[in-house]
Design an enzyme around this catalytic site. Structure first.
Site, PDB file in Angstrom:
ATOM      1  N   ASP A 112     -11.249   9.400   6.852  1.00  0.00           N
ATOM      2  CA  ASP A 112     -10.765   9.904   8.232  1.00  0.00           C
ATOM      3  C   ASP A 112      -9.776  10.819   8.059  1.00  0.00           C
ATOM      4  OD1 ASP A 112      -9.198   9.799  10.758  1.00  0.00           O
ATOM      5  OD2 ASP A 112     -10.525   8.177  11.425  1.00  0.00           O
ATOM      6  N   ALA A 129     -14.194  14.820   6.218  1.00  0.00           N
ATOM      7  CA  ALA A 129     -15.295  14.072   5.975  1.00  0.00           C
ATOM      8  C   ALA A 129     -16.294  15.207   5.471  1.00  0.00           C
ATOM      9  CB  ALA A 129     -15.823  13.367   7.176  1.00  0.00           C
ATOM     10  N   ASP A 136     -18.360   7.102  12.819  1.00  0.00           N
ATOM     11  CA  ASP A 136     -17.607   6.253  13.719  1.00  0.00           C
ATOM     12  C   ASP A 136     -16.502   7.287  14.490  1.00  0.00           C
ATOM     13  OD1 ASP A 136     -16.005   4.454  15.311  1.00  0.00           O
ATOM     14  OD2 ASP A 136     -15.726   3.127  13.701  1.00  0.00           O
ATOM     15  N   ASP A 178      -9.480   3.280  12.152  1.00  0.00           N
ATOM     16  CA  ASP A 178      -8.732   1.717  12.545  1.00  0.00           C
ATOM     17  C   ASP A 178      -9.511   0.479  11.505  1.00  0.00           C
ATOM     18  OD1 ASP A 178     -11.438   0.519  13.889  1.00  0.00           O
ATOM     19  OD2 ASP A 178     -11.053   2.602  14.942  1.00  0.00           O
ATOM     20  N   GLN A 236      -3.851  14.454  16.530  1.00  0.00           N
ATOM     21  CA  GLN A 236      -3.799  14.001  18.118  1.00  0.00           C
ATOM     22  C   GLN A 236      -2.671  13.216  18.497  1.00  0.00           C
ATOM     23  OE1 GLN A 236      -7.306  11.787  17.491  1.00  0.00           O
ATOM     24  NE2 GLN A 236      -6.496  11.338  15.341  1.00  0.00           N
TER      25      GLN A 236
END
Length: 290
Positions: free
Chosen positions: A114, A146, A163, A94, A39
């Site tokens: 992540d 994951a 998340d 994050d 990304q």
């Protein structure tokens, strides 16, 4: 996207929340802009909300309001589980949700998985108040898929917090029943799964199917509300899938020093307005804004 207002020589970041809705923040400076294998990543310093993390053009967090989201992602499940010792965070690179999880004395191990290591690195460098728990003794950071991780850790976690970014591209599968079945398998016999399912005003066409997919897997699914000023519409919906316990009543007090979550907020957040209850039950039509 970023643009320059020539009238005032100002730079603005604009997120397109839907085809008909945009949110703009004035930018003081750009901290970093890069492409990971997964990304685009930007860190910006805004005039109104402090530093802001943006992935693929979508706001992930700002320093000013991130606590609203991260506290509700973590503490509702952890305060209503009888004894949460092992917690898995899917996404959340994050580190904000991890920061909240390790506050709990009962938690012995918190694993953050992540797939994009560049998000983790960016947060470490530019968002130290958010990523501050990444080196905590309870924390494990795993930059990997994951879904692969969970298949190797069946029955291991008391709480799994998803998340995730918005359900597009690589994250789309994190809002579907096959993924929720993998989560089920990785949970202990009385475990909770927590995720966000977006906004009823801008993302109802995502929210309702995600809720339905959870109900295909978990015998008990509850929704609760929180407020996030820089997320589309500001009204954010979370969902808990439970194997056994009722998450709507906290069993313990929250850690000290929180800014959003309280036991009263916990209880009240499970009260759904009628329009939202009708949406989730299929009694009210959903009109896509995309």
């Amino acid at each position: 996207m970023t643009s320059r207002d020539k009238r005032y020589n100002e730079v603005w970041f604009t997120e397109e929340s839907s085809r008909h809705l945009r949110l703009s923040l004035r930018v003081n400076r750009e901290l970093v802009r890069k492409e990971s294998p997964y990304q685009s990543i930007m860190a910006l310093e805004t005039a109104e909300y402090g530093r802001m993390l943006v992935l693929d053009g979508a706001i992930q967090l700002t320093e000013k309001d991130e606590f609203c989201y991260h506290e509700m992602m973590a503490h509702v499940a952890l305060c209503s589980h009888p004894d949460p010792k092992k917690v898995l965070i899917v996404g959340g690179g994050d580190g904000g949700t991890l920061r909240e999880v390790v506050r709990h004395d009962s938690v012995e191990r918190a694993v953050l998985v992540d797939i994009d290591e560049e998000v983790i690195n960016t947060s470490r460098e530019f968002f130290p108040s958010v990523s501050c728990a990444m080196d905590h003794p309870k924390a494990e950071i795993r930059p990997m898929d994951a879904m692969v991780y969970m298949k190797d850790h069946k029955g291991e976690f008391d709480v799994i917090i998803v998340d995730a970014t918005d359900p597009v591209d690589m994250a789309a599968g994190l809002f579907q029943s096959p993924f929720y079945r993998d989560v089920w398998d990785a949970l202990s016999e009385d475990g909770f799964m927590v995720t966000h399912i977006e906004s009823p005003f801008t993302d109802a066409a995502i929210m309702v199917p995600a809720y339905g997919a959870m109900k295909e897997v978990f015998p008990s699914v509850h929704t609760y509300l929180g407020f996030m000023p820089t997320y589309p519409s500001g009204m954010w919906v979370y969902a808990i899938g439970s194997k056994k316990h009722d998450p709507s009543e906290p069993l313990r007090e929250a850690p000290e020093g929180l800014k959003y979550y309280t036991s009263d907020i916990h209880r009240g957040s499970f009260a759904m307005p009628p329009f939202l209850s009708r949406m989730l039950s299929g009694e009210e039509d959903v009109i896509s804004n995309y």
